[in-house]
Design an enzyme around this catalytic site. Structure first.
Site, mmCIF file in Angstrom:
data_model
loop_
_atom_site.group_PDB
_atom_site.id
_atom_site.type_symbol
_atom_site.label_atom_id
_atom_site.label_comp_id
_atom_site.label_asym_id
_atom_site.label_seq_id
_atom_site.Cartn_x
_atom_site.Cartn_y
_atom_site.Cartn_z
ATOM 1 C CB SER A 98 153.421 16.155 -13.394
ATOM 2 O OG SER A 98 152.635 15.314 -14.235
ATOM 3 C CD GLU A 115 144.204 13.192 -12.633
ATOM 4 O OE1 GLU A 115 144.167 13.804 -13.705
ATOM 5 O OE2 GLU A 115 143.806 13.673 -11.552
ATOM 6 C CB ALA A 126 148.754 22.309 -5.215
ATOM 7 C CG PHE A 186 150.635 17.187 -9.594
ATOM 8 C CD1 PHE A 186 149.909 17.601 -10.702
ATOM 9 C CD2 PHE A 186 150.089 17.381 -8.333
ATOM 10 C CE1 PHE A 186 148.671 18.190 -10.562
ATOM 11 C CE2 PHE A 186 148.844 17.969 -8.178
ATOM 12 C CZ PHE A 186 148.133 18.371 -9.303
ATOM 13 C CG ASP A 200 125.876 15.806 -2.203
ATOM 14 O OD1 ASP A 200 126.277 14.861 -1.506
ATOM 15 O OD2 ASP A 200 125.885 16.980 -1.833
ATOM 16 C CB THR A 221 152.516 24.141 -11.904
ATOM 17 O OG1 THR A 221 152.696 22.796 -11.425
ATOM 18 C CG2 THR A 221 153.677 25.000 -11.413
ATOM 19 N NE ARG A 222 145.319 24.812 -11.824
ATOM 20 C CZ ARG A 222 144.321 25.169 -12.629
ATOM 21 N NH1 ARG A 222 143.180 24.499 -12.605
ATOM 22 N NH2 ARG A 222 144.455 26.176 -13.469
#
Length: 433
Positions: free
Chosen positions: A390, A354, A385, A383, A313, A387-388
């Site tokens: 960039s 990413e 965490a 980037f 999973d 604001t999530r």
């Protein structure tokens, strides 16, 4: 938990295995394998017979006895070497995990003041209750609880999950694991496990301890080999008095020598199977470990041999450990080139895997060169965490890239509504706009 694949006869494994194969000549070690113990006893007897022949009282020429003894000792040492080589692979994997932990530095705080002085120490120096700071791009040094901060964490090295997770102080998801990597922001972590009790330590213990358990099939096969060895031992023992009686009754010839009987016994008993049986079990666990699967017993290895399809999973088990951009989908009225230029600019300050993959995709897909940050007269937004997102603030416009809901909320709060079909292009059905 990726690692370099070792060659079959890698010098790093062969040299320690040669030393271990000689250490295993201890009778207390040989006794664990009854078949090879019989071969071991035969090797010692032929060595004594050779010494007797050198002194002039041998039952056969000294050269012949020495040749037989050398082959018998080679058989014993080779069996020890095969087992030591297989064990060496498991030890190498445990050493690589242990080295990962030992090489990880940590910024330990000297007081409870989060902004106070700190010192850099190895991860092994951290103790339960210590506070340390970890920043974007660094490895989490030890298992702990986030007490200050929020950040995006890549846990693919431990869990196999490719998607980063958010770890924040005061939330239900505040635990971090040693060996994971911070992708953004910073955290203050309180250590919750002493050295020896961490997740990595338990993994190392599983690797090191999993090689000594015999499976039911191995036990049954060992009993069969011991029974065959006893039968052939009885046969060889009875051959000597029969040979002596035949010589006396015939009045000529010579009785078979003990050296020949020992050589015959080793040829008859299942020496090869007995010598390689333990090595086969350890090698099976080593092969599973190469696929990042830790087997805690030989029974698990046997069960794995009957498995045709394995469903897990975790998305990272058959994908890359980091999410990678693979395509661009512009909304109506926007060309792919315009989208690529905007995505590239918004990702220049995003050092997450990413974000970097977006820059690479644009360069490969549209053959666009990377912009020079110094000549853009721009303010880059890294980037986070929180604001999530960039992005970049240019003299004439603002560009943002990140989570769909975060980008949409930012656009609605700072300008006109998003373009029609924006949510549909992002993969969301039922766009309310």
């Amino acid at each position: 938990m990726t690692h370099a694949r070792l060659a079959l006869f890698d010098p790093k494994l062969v040299r320690p295995a040669l030393v271990d194969s000689l250490r295993k000549l201890d009778p207390r070690v040989q006794w664990r394998n009854p078949v090879m113990f019989v071969c071991y006893i035969g090797s010692a007897l032929t060595l004594l017979l050779w010494l007797q022949a050198v002194l002039g009282k041998g039952e056969a020429p000294a050269g012949f006895i020495l040749a037989v003894s050398a082959w018998l000792w080679f058989t014993v040492v080779f069996a020890n070497f095969a087992e030591a080589l297989a064990e060496g692979r498991s030890k190498a994997q445990a050493a690589s995990l242990r080295g990962l932990k030992a090489a990880t530095p940590a910024r330990r705080l000297l007081s409870s003041n989060y902004e106070g002085p700190s010192e850099e120490v190895p991860a092994t120096a951290l103790r339960k209750g210590d506070l340390y700071r970890v920043e974007a791009g660094q490895i989490v040094a030890a298992d702990g609880e986030v007490i200050v901060g929020i950040a995006s964490v890549d846990e693919s090295a431990i869990t196999g999950e490719s998607a980063p997770v958010i770890r924040a102080a005061g939330s239900d998801f505040c635990a971090v694991t040693g060996g994971t990597r911070l992708l953004s922001d910073w955290l203050i972590v309180r250590v919750t496990a002493d050295p020896g009790d961490t997740f990595l330590d338990r993994m190392i213990a599983m690797v090191e301890n999993a090689k000594r358990r015999k499976t039911p099939n191995e036990i049954a096969l060992t009993i069969l080999l011991v029974a065959l060895t006893l039968v052939f031992l009885l046969v060889c023992v009875t051959l000597y008095p029969i040979s002596v009686f035949s010589v006396q009754a015939g009045g000529g010839g010579s009785a078979v020598t003990i050296t020949v009987l020992i050589a015959l016994l080793v040829c008859l008993i299942p020496t090869t199977i007995g010598g390689l049986l333990s090595a086969i079990g350890v090698a099976g666990m080593g092969r599973m470990l190469q696929a990042n699967v830790i087997a805690t017993s030989g029974r698990a290895v046997e069960a794995a041999g009957d498995v045709d399809v394995l469903l897990l999973d975790k998305t990272g088990t058959i994908t890359l450990g980091n999410r990678q951009a693979s395509s661009m989908t512009p909304v109506p009225g926007v060309s792919e080139s315009e989208l690529g230029q905007a995505a590239q600019l918004a990702s220049l300050a995003d050092e997450t895997p990413e974000g970097r993959s977006i820059v690479v995709l644009v360069k490969q897909r549209l053959n666009l060169r990377e912009h020079d940050m110094k000549t853009l007269s721009a303010t880059f937004v890294a980037f986070s965490a929180q604001t999530r997102m960039s992005g970049v603030d240019l003299p004439e416009r603002e560009l943002r890239k990140g989570a769909v809901d975060a980008v949409r909320a930012y656009v609605e709060a700072n300008g006109p509504k998003p373009r029609p079909n924006f949510m549909a292009a992002a993969g969301y059905d039922g766009d309310p706009a």
